[in-house]
Design a protein around this motif. Structure first.
Motif, PDB file in Angstrom:
ATOM      1  N   LEU A 188      22.611  32.925  33.981  1.00  0.00           N
ATOM      2  CA  LEU A 188      23.839  32.504  33.306  1.00  0.00           C
ATOM      3  C   LEU A 188      24.867  32.028  34.318  1.00  0.00           C
ATOM      4  CD1 LEU A 188      24.242  35.409  30.696  1.00  0.00           C
ATOM      5  CD2 LEU A 188      23.398  33.087  30.281  1.00  0.00           C
ATOM      6  N   ASP A 189      25.761  31.171  33.869  1.00  0.00           N
ATOM      7  CA  ASP A 189      26.832  30.697  34.744  1.00  0.00           C
ATOM      8  C   ASP A 189      27.734  31.858  35.151  1.00  0.00           C
ATOM      9  OD1 ASP A 189      25.950  28.078  34.555  1.00  0.00           O
ATOM     10  OD2 ASP A 189      27.335  27.563  32.924  1.00  0.00           O
ATOM     11  N   ALA A 190      28.279  31.755  36.350  1.00  0.00           N
ATOM     12  CA  ALA A 190      29.216  32.773  36.837  1.00  0.00           C
ATOM     13  C   ALA A 190      30.505  32.710  36.026  1.00  0.00           C
ATOM     14  CB  ALA A 190      29.508  32.545  38.310  1.00  0.00           C
ATOM     15  N   LYS A 191      31.209  33.836  35.967  1.00  0.00           N
ATOM     16  CA  LYS A 191      32.500  33.913  35.298  1.00  0.00           C
ATOM     17  C   LYS A 191      33.527  34.422  36.300  1.00  0.00           C
ATOM     18  CE  LYS A 191      30.875  34.545  30.607  1.00  0.00           C
ATOM     19  NZ  LYS A 191      31.002  35.319  29.384  1.00  0.00           N
ATOM     20  N   TYR A 192      34.784  34.252  35.952  1.00  0.00           N
ATOM     21  CA  TYR A 192      35.874  34.673  36.830  1.00  0.00           C
ATOM     22  C   TYR A 192      36.496  35.957  36.300  1.00  0.00           C
ATOM     23  CZ  TYR A 192      35.338  30.121  38.910  1.00  0.00           C
ATOM     24  OH  TYR A 192      34.819  29.021  39.556  1.00  0.00           O
ATOM     25  N   TYR A 193      36.787  36.858  37.235  1.00  0.00           N
ATOM     26  CA  TYR A 193      37.318  38.178  36.881  1.00  0.00           C
ATOM     27  C   TYR A 193      38.509  38.504  37.774  1.00  0.00           C
ATOM     28  CZ  TYR A 193      32.789  38.680  34.602  1.00  0.00           C
ATOM     29  OH  TYR A 193      31.687  38.495  33.813  1.00  0.00           O
ATOM     30  N   ALA A 194      39.379  39.364  37.261  1.00  0.00           N
ATOM     31  CA  ALA A 194      40.487  39.882  38.059  1.00  0.00           C
ATOM     32  C   ALA A 194      39.976  41.068  38.871  1.00  0.00           C
ATOM     33  CB  ALA A 194      41.632  40.316  37.154  1.00  0.00           C
ATOM     34  N   ALA A 195      40.457  41.187  40.116  1.00  0.00           N
ATOM     35  CA  ALA A 195      40.091  42.309  40.991  1.00  0.00           C
ATOM     36  C   ALA A 195      41.336  42.755  41.765  1.00  0.00           C
ATOM     37  CB  ALA A 195      38.993  41.893  41.970  1.00  0.00           C
ATOM     38  N   VAL A 196      41.545  44.045  41.846  1.00  0.00           N
ATOM     39  CA  VAL A 196      42.712  44.599  42.536  1.00  0.00           C
ATOM     40  C   VAL A 196      42.659  44.257  44.026  1.00  0.00           C
ATOM     41  CG1 VAL A 196      43.832  46.759  43.258  1.00  0.00           C
ATOM     42  CG2 VAL A 196      43.044  46.488  40.909  1.00  0.00           C
ATOM     43  N   VAL A 197      43.809  43.913  44.574  1.00  0.00           N
ATOM     44  CA  VAL A 197      43.962  43.715  46.007  1.00  0.00           C
ATOM     45  C   VAL A 197      44.623  44.981  46.552  1.00  0.00           C
ATOM     46  CG1 VAL A 197      45.087  42.366  47.813  1.00  0.00           C
ATOM     47  CG2 VAL A 197      44.210  41.222  45.767  1.00  0.00           C
ATOM     48  N   ALA A 198      43.914  45.709  47.404  1.00  0.00           N
ATOM     49  CA  ALA A 198      44.446  46.960  47.952  1.00  0.00           C
ATOM     50  C   ALA A 198      45.696  46.680  48.781  1.00  0.00           C
ATOM     51  CB  ALA A 198      43.395  47.656  48.807  1.00  0.00           C
ATOM     52  N   ASN A 199      46.663  47.552  48.644  1.00  0.00           N
ATOM     53  CA  ASN A 199      47.917  47.435  49.378  1.00  0.00           C
ATOM     54  C   ASN A 199      47.963  48.517  50.457  1.00  0.00           C
ATOM     55  OD1 ASN A 199      50.504  46.783  50.156  1.00  0.00           O
ATOM     56  ND2 ASN A 199      51.474  47.890  48.485  1.00  0.00           N
ATOM     57  N   GLY A 200      46.940  48.564  51.314  1.00  0.00           N
ATOM     58  CA  GLY A 200      46.863  49.574  52.347  1.00  0.00           C
ATOM     59  C   GLY A 200      46.213  50.843  51.845  1.00  0.00           C
ATOM     60  N   SER A 201      46.386  51.908  52.618  1.00  0.00           N
ATOM     61  CA  SER A 201      45.828  53.202  52.249  1.00  0.00           C
ATOM     62  C   SER A 201      46.736  54.282  52.818  1.00  0.00           C
ATOM     63  CB  SER A 201      44.403  53.354  52.781  1.00  0.00           C
ATOM     64  OG  SER A 201      44.405  53.321  54.196  1.00  0.00           O
ATOM     65  N   VAL A 202      46.474  55.502  52.406  1.00  0.00           N
ATOM     66  CA  VAL A 202      47.236  56.643  52.914  1.00  0.00           C
ATOM     67  C   VAL A 202      46.239  57.736  53.287  1.00  0.00           C
ATOM     68  CG1 VAL A 202      47.636  57.643  50.623  1.00  0.00           C
ATOM     69  CG2 VAL A 202      49.216  58.150  52.470  1.00  0.00           C
ATOM     70  N   ASP A 203      46.440  58.378  54.429  1.00  0.00           N
ATOM     71  CA  ASP A 203      45.520  59.415  54.897  1.00  0.00           C
ATOM     72  C   ASP A 203      46.150  60.799  54.768  1.00  0.00           C
ATOM     73  OD1 ASP A 203      47.336  59.500  56.996  1.00  0.00           O
ATOM     74  OD2 ASP A 203      46.006  58.519  58.425  1.00  0.00           O
ATOM     75  N   PHE A 204      45.363  61.820  55.103  1.00  0.00           N
ATOM     76  CA  PHE A 204      45.837  63.206  55.008  1.00  0.00           C
ATOM     77  C   PHE A 204      47.106  63.428  55.823  1.00  0.00           C
ATOM     78  CE2 PHE A 204      42.453  66.544  53.668  1.00  0.00           C
ATOM     79  CZ  PHE A 204      42.368  65.958  52.420  1.00  0.00           C
TER      80      PHE A 204
END
Length: 127
Positions: free
Chosen positions: A18-34
């Protein structure tokens, strides 16, 4: 404030013809550690940063210990952690054994406050 997302193109994994489709995906805004969490908690409480870091490390150790015992770990208003597994299907109950287990994972089930937060998020498209 909003969560940024981008557009990605994906093929259908069930039918690659099947043809590919377009989807929304979250763009991470960094991370936080312990360490950063410990610093943030110490700024919001009477505890020192090292006390907070020790507490978070002890929490991690005990969550792992309890999950290894097959227990559900309930973290109050945060949510629950639980072990889940997948296995092969067998014809009879007697055939089922640990060797039939094909995958394991840890499930997290967010509590009401976190689920409610998801309903109120704002999103904006980025390039």
């Amino acid at each position: 404030m909003s969560i940024k997302f981008k557009t990605i193109e994906r093929k259908n994994p069930q039918d690659r013809t099947l043809d590919a489709k377009y989807y929304a995906a979250v763009v991470a805004n960094g991370s936080v550690d312990f360490e950063t969490l410990a610093e943030m908690i110490s700024e919001q409480s009477a505890l020192s940063e090292s006390d907070c870091l020790s507490l978070l490390n002890i929490l991690e150790v005990n969550i792992i210990r309890e999950l290894k015992q097959g227990r559900i770990v309930r973290l109050g208003k945060l949510g629950n952690f639980q072990i889940s597994l997948s296995s092969k299907g067998f014809e009879t109950e007697g055939e089922v054994s640990a060797e039939g287990i094909t995958n394991t994972r840890i499930l997290f089930r967010p509590a009401v406050k976190l689920r409610t937060m998801l309903k109120n998020l704002k999103f904006s498209r980025t390039t």
